[in-house]
Structures are given as structure tokens and as C-alpha cells.
Scaffold this motif. Structure first.
Motif, short mmCIF file in Angstrom:
data_model
loop_
_atom_site.label_atom_id
_atom_site.label_comp_id
_atom_site.label_asym_id
_atom_site.label_seq_id
_atom_site.Cartn_x
_atom_site.Cartn_y
_atom_site.Cartn_z
N LEU A 44 -16.64 -2.62 13.73
CA LEU A 44 -15.98 -2.81 12.43
C LEU A 44 -16.96 -2.57 11.28
CD1 LEU A 44 -13.09 -3.77 11.71
CD2 LEU A 44 -13.97 -6.10 11.60
N MET B 6 6.15 -8.63 11.25
CA MET B 6 4.88 -7.96 11.50
C MET B 6 5.09 -6.65 12.26
SD MET B 6 2.73 -9.66 9.79
CE MET B 6 1.15 -8.93 10.24
N THR B 9 6.17 -3.97 9.85
CA THR B 9 5.18 -3.52 8.86
C THR B 9 3.99 -2.80 9.50
OG1 THR B 9 3.98 -5.63 8.94
CG2 THR B 9 5.76 -5.45 7.33
N TYR B 10 4.01 -2.65 10.82
CA TYR B 10 2.91 -1.91 11.47
C TYR B 10 2.92 -0.48 10.94
CZ TYR B 10 -0.12 0.10 15.01
OH TYR B 10 -1.13 0.76 15.65
N PRO B 11 1.76 0.02 10.48
CA PRO B 11 1.77 1.28 9.71
C PRO B 11 1.91 2.55 10.55
CG PRO B 11 -0.45 0.38 9.82
CD PRO B 11 0.45 -0.64 10.44
N LYS B 12 1.72 2.47 11.85
CA LYS B 12 1.83 3.69 12.67
C LYS B 12 3.00 3.55 13.65
CE LYS B 12 -1.68 6.12 11.13
NZ LYS B 12 -2.99 5.48 11.06
N SER B 74 0.64 -8.28 20.52
CA SER B 74 0.66 -8.22 19.04
C SER B 74 -0.20 -7.09 18.50
CB SER B 74 0.19 -9.56 18.45
OG SER B 74 1.01 -10.62 18.91
N THR B 77 -2.60 -0.70 18.19
CA THR B 77 -3.59 0.36 17.99
C THR B 77 -4.12 0.83 19.35
OG1 THR B 77 -4.23 -0.73 15.94
CG2 THR B 77 -5.78 0.89 16.84
N ALA C 38 -1.73 -9.95 14.54
CA ALA C 38 -0.99 -8.72 14.25
C ALA C 38 -1.50 -8.05 12.97
CB ALA C 38 0.50 -9.02 14.13
N CYS C 39 -1.90 -8.85 11.97
CA CYS C 39 -2.40 -8.27 10.71
C CYS C 39 -3.75 -7.58 10.95
CB CYS C 39 -2.51 -9.34 9.63
SG CYS C 39 -2.84 -8.65 7.98
N ASP C 41 -4.64 -6.10 13.59
CA ASP C 41 -4.35 -4.83 14.26
C ASP C 41 -3.68 -3.83 13.33
OD1 ASP C 41 -4.10 -3.35 16.90
OD2 ASP C 41 -2.04 -3.32 16.16
N ALA C 42 -2.79 -4.31 12.46
CA ALA C 42 -2.15 -3.40 11.50
C ALA C 42 -3.19 -2.84 10.53
CB ALA C 42 -1.04 -4.15 10.74
N LEU C 44 -6.25 -2.34 11.19
CA LEU C 44 -7.03 -1.41 12.00
C LEU C 44 -6.37 -0.04 12.09
CD1 LEU C 44 -9.67 -1.82 13.63
CD2 LEU C 44 -8.27 -2.37 15.62
N SER C 45 -5.05 -0.01 11.97
CA SER C 45 -4.31 1.25 12.05
C SER C 45 -4.05 1.89 10.70
CB SER C 45 -3.00 1.04 12.80
OG SER C 45 -3.23 1.08 14.20
N GLU C 46 -4.49 1.25 9.62
CA GLU C 46 -4.33 1.86 8.29
C GLU C 46 -5.36 2.99 8.12
OE1 GLU C 46 -2.09 1.43 6.08
OE2 GLU C 46 -1.18 -0.52 6.57
N ASP C 47 -4.97 4.04 7.41
CA ASP C 47 -5.90 5.14 7.14
C ASP C 47 -7.12 4.64 6.37
OD1 ASP C 47 -4.21 6.90 8.41
OD2 ASP C 47 -3.12 7.40 6.57
N VAL C 49 -8.78 1.92 6.69
CA VAL C 49 -9.35 0.76 7.41
C VAL C 49 -10.73 0.37 6.84
CG1 VAL C 49 -10.21 2.30 9.23
CG2 VAL C 49 -10.01 -0.12 9.70
N THR C 53 -12.14 -4.02 6.35
CA THR C 53 -12.94 -4.61 7.44
C THR C 53 -13.14 -6.12 7.25
OG1 THR C 53 -15.00 -3.95 6.33
CG2 THR C 53 -14.12 -2.44 7.98
N LYS C 54 -13.35 -6.55 6.01
CA LYS C 54 -13.49 -8.00 5.79
C LYS C 54 -12.17 -8.71 6.09
CE LYS C 54 -14.65 -11.73 2.76
NZ LYS C 54 -15.70 -12.31 1.96
N ILE C 56 -9.91 -7.79 8.31
CA ILE C 56 -9.77 -7.87 9.77
C ILE C 56 -10.61 -9.02 10.33
CG2 ILE C 56 -10.30 -6.65 11.94
CD1 ILE C 56 -9.64 -4.01 10.41
N ARG C 57 -11.84 -9.13 9.85
CA ARG C 57 -12.71 -10.19 10.35
C ARG C 57 -12.14 -11.58 10.03
NH1 ARG C 57 -17.96 -13.08 9.65
NH2 ARG C 57 -17.43 -14.79 10.99
N GLU C 110 2.22 -4.38 3.26
CA GLU C 110 3.22 -5.42 3.50
C GLU C 110 2.75 -6.42 4.56
OE1 GLU C 110 5.88 -5.75 1.71
OE2 GLU C 110 7.03 -7.24 2.88
N HIS C 111 2.01 -5.93 5.58
CA HIS C 111 1.54 -6.88 6.62
C HIS C 111 0.57 -7.90 6.04
CE1 HIS C 111 -2.02 -4.22 6.98
NE2 HIS C 111 -1.15 -3.21 7.09
#
Lengths: 134, 134, 134, 134
Positions: A44, B6, B9-12, B74, B77, C38-39, C41-42, C44-47, C49, C53-54, C56-57, C110-111
Motif C-alpha cells: 500500500l 457496499m 458502490t463497488y467501482p469495478k 466482502s 479486487t 468492503a470500503c 477493498d472498494a 483498492l479498486s479505484e483508479d 487508489v 492509501t491512508k 484503506i489503512r 459513494e462507498h
């Protein structure tokens, strides 16, 4: 190592399980859970995190399954070999998936190299214990 | 229910998984993790705890595997159907073992009855999702 | 909701805790654990990302602390108000940190909006239960 | 020890934290999580389980909080000293409660003696890291 002491102090019979293989597998599961958690976080923080998103996800899955398996193997009350087998199979699969992924980044990222090695050790420890269960 | 929001709202792309079955299985895993944790503790407070030690152990294993599976489900990716299958099989096995055990105490202990039902729901949700994965 | 049924079937006294606030807090912890997982991971899948990173952590920390707190609140045997307080304070801190972070991305993702709301609900549920403990 | 290697391979700055104390605390948390899980199960298999129900409950709480704290300490991205403090305080409280309880059974049950020692080590490691955070 405290997990070996705990095995020695268990007050009832351990149900004929191979205690050395059990101890190795408990240690491997807890080590792998820690290493995968740290590898997800190190990925990350890489500038090229975009290339490591699948690696992070696999790390997180593997950390969770190793933690669950390490806990289940630390319990001996009402031992059920079928359930132990199910945990070990899921754990070996998670470790294999994470090792396969981390190995692809091992030359570029030292944390992926260390993590791939921990995953392979844990995968092997799970398979060795599975074999010994018959 | 936030887990459905959730998923929306998953982006992919979610990789062609049956979203309704996935949502049901996530909910069942988190519910079962909570109920099994509570059932272990309720058993521990029964005067006849001596007769419930195997039930407590199975509750703890099931709580851990359901939590791990609910988390893995959940995540989307880098989706890997083989890994999802491994988690679902371990979870169905843990839920079956816990339901089988709790059902033996369901007439005497209402918490075991509620827990057996949550375990059966989660076992079925895992099997339904497994079937839909092909 | 099974967590309420489990509270009703606990065989001993619940130690004078406010049962409605306890039930709300258990539900909020398990919901927040799922939503934060879930957030992460969502994100992580954003362009983008790299900008998350903060987030996600903080999601991962919050998911872990909510899971631990939700489990601890599901146990009543040998109740110790001091320990309950320590878990609730750590959980409120983790939820606040995650909500603060997710709110910064709520307009764009949105997530993160759904997650910030789940974190605020859980933070408040922890604080309400803390207040009721005196 | 792989957790030290993982600290060395983290790609960014660790934010001025005392790395030796951090490494000790990570190791202590994962060890204590394993030992408490095993002690809960060993207590469950004692003939006098009725006298050990509070011990089992405290073991389970401590195992969960140590796992959560050990994971949070394994993450460094977006470091937030306030959040680290909150986890360490909850963990020290859980370890103290479990050590206090296990020490009462340490003369009779070797697993409680080993567990009390692991809890005291982890409590101390948390307090040492807290002190170093200022």
C-alpha cells in the motif's frame, strides 16, 4: 516458544495428532498471518501500488485464513479431524494463492519475497499436517 | 442493509458472481459469527458447562471461520473463484459441525437452538453460492 | 435480529448493563466491521487508489477493532466493566479516525460515504454505551 | 523473526517510532493471541472447568484484542499516533485483566502460568511502546 509449552500443558489427550507437525503448523499460521498483514501494508505504501492491488487483496485473505486456522489448531477440546482438514485445506489454498502472487513481485519488492517464503512455509506445514492426519 | 449498499458502490465489475447470493452469504456469515460467539459464552455460563465443552469449541471455530469468510466475500479486487470456493467449503463444514452439535442441545438451551438455526442458514448460503459459482 | 435473541437467551444476569444500548452497539460493531472491510477493498479498486492509501489503512484498523469489540460485547460471563470501557474507547477512537478520513472522500466515492455513516453510527453507539456504564 | 524483516523492508519512513520496541510489541501481541486461545481451550478441558469460566472469557477477549493490536502495529501507512495509543491502551488493559485472572490459577494449572507470563510480557511491551510514543 510458548505454543509448544501450551501443547505440553494441555490437560487431556491430544487425540493422536502428530504433535511436532501440529506445533510447526501453528507457528507457521501465526507467522504468515503477521507477515501477510505487513506485506499488504508495505504494498500500500509503494509508489506503484496500482500494480499491487491483487497482491494486497490476496495478502488480506491469507492473513485472515491463517489467523483462523492457527486459532482452530490451538484448540483440542472435542477434536474433529474432518473439521481440522477443512481448515487446513482452505489455509493451504490461501497460502498458495498469496505465494503465487507475491512471487511475481519478489524481485522488485523485498517484502513480497519475505511474504512469499512465509506463505510457502505455511502451505507446506498445512499439507504436512494434512498428510499426517491420514 | 449496508452490505448491499457496499456491493452497489463497488467501482469495478463484480466478476459475474450472483450478487443476491453473495449478499445473502455475507449477511449469513457475519450473523453466524456473532451468534456463535454469543452461544459459546452462553454455554460457558450454564450450570452444566461440563456437558457443553465440545459445543463451545465448535462455536469458537465456527465464529472464526465465518468471520474470515464474510471478510473474504466482502472483497472483490483480483477475484479468484478457486479461493472463494475454498473459503466457502471450509465455512460450510464449520457451520455444519456447529449446527450438528448445537442441535443436540437445542431442546434444553434456547441459545443453542438459535445458534443451530444461524449455522444452518449460513451453511446453506455457502452451498448456494458454491453452486452458483459452477 | 439474532443478536437480540441471543441476549434474551443468556442464562445468567447481564450485570445491570443497558440491554438496548448493548444490542445497538453489538449490531453497529458487526455492521461497521463489514462495511470497513468492503470500503478498503472498494478503495483498492479505484483508479485513484494512490490517494486512498491512508483511507484503506484506517478502514482495516477500524474493521479489526470493531470485530474485536463486537465479540467482546457478545460475551457476558465474568463481566468486567473496566475492560468493556477499554474496548469501547478503542473502538470509538478507531471509528472516529475512519469516519474523519472517509468523509474527506465521501463526495467522490459513494462507498466512503456509506462507510463514514457506519463509522459515525458505531462511534456514537460506543459512546452511548460508555455513558450508560457510568 | 519475519516480523523484523518486514519492518526492514517497509518502503517508506516508519514515522519516528522506536523500531525495537515496535518489533517487541508486535511479537508479544501475536504470541499472546496464540497463548490465550490455547489457554481458553485448555481451561475448557479441565475437569474443574466450572471454576475457570471467567478465565476462559478473559482469555478470549485478550486473544481478540492482541490480534487486533498486533495487526494494527504491523501497518505503518498513514500512521496516526493517537490511534496507535488507543489500541495499545486497550491491549494493555486486556492483558492485565487476563494476567490477573490466570495468576489465580497458575499454581494449579500450568497453562494458566504460561498464559499469565505471556500476558504480562505483552502488557509490558504495550506500556513500553506507549511510553516511547510520548
Amino acid at each position: 516458544m510458548s505454543h509448544k509449552k501450551m501443547l505440553e500443558t494441555y490437560p487431556k489427550d491430544l487425540g493422536g495428532i502428530d504433535v511436532d507437525k501440529l506445533a510447526d503448523c501453528i507457528a507457521a499460521c501465526f507467522e504468515c498471518a503477521q507477515v501477510c498483514t505487513a506485506c499488504a501494508d508495505a504494498c500500500l505504501s509503494e509508489d506503484m501500488v496500482t500494480d499491487l492491488t491483487k497482491c494486497i487483496r490476496t495478502n488480506l485473505d491469507c492473513a485472515d485464513q491463517c489467523a483462523t486456522t492457527g486459532r482452530a489448531l490451538s484448540r483440542h477440546t472435542g477434536y474433529d479431524a474432518n473439521l481440522t482438514r477443512a481448515f487446513l485445506e482452505a489455509c493451504a489454498a490461501a497460502c498458495k494463492a498469496c505465494a503465487d502472487e507475491c512471487e511475481q513481485h519478489a524481485e522488485m519488492h523485498e517484502h513480497c519475497k519475505v511474504c512469499a517464503e512465509a506463505c510457502r512455509r505455511c502451505e507446506q506445514a498445512c499439507r504436512d499436517l494434512l498428510t499426517s492426519l491420514g
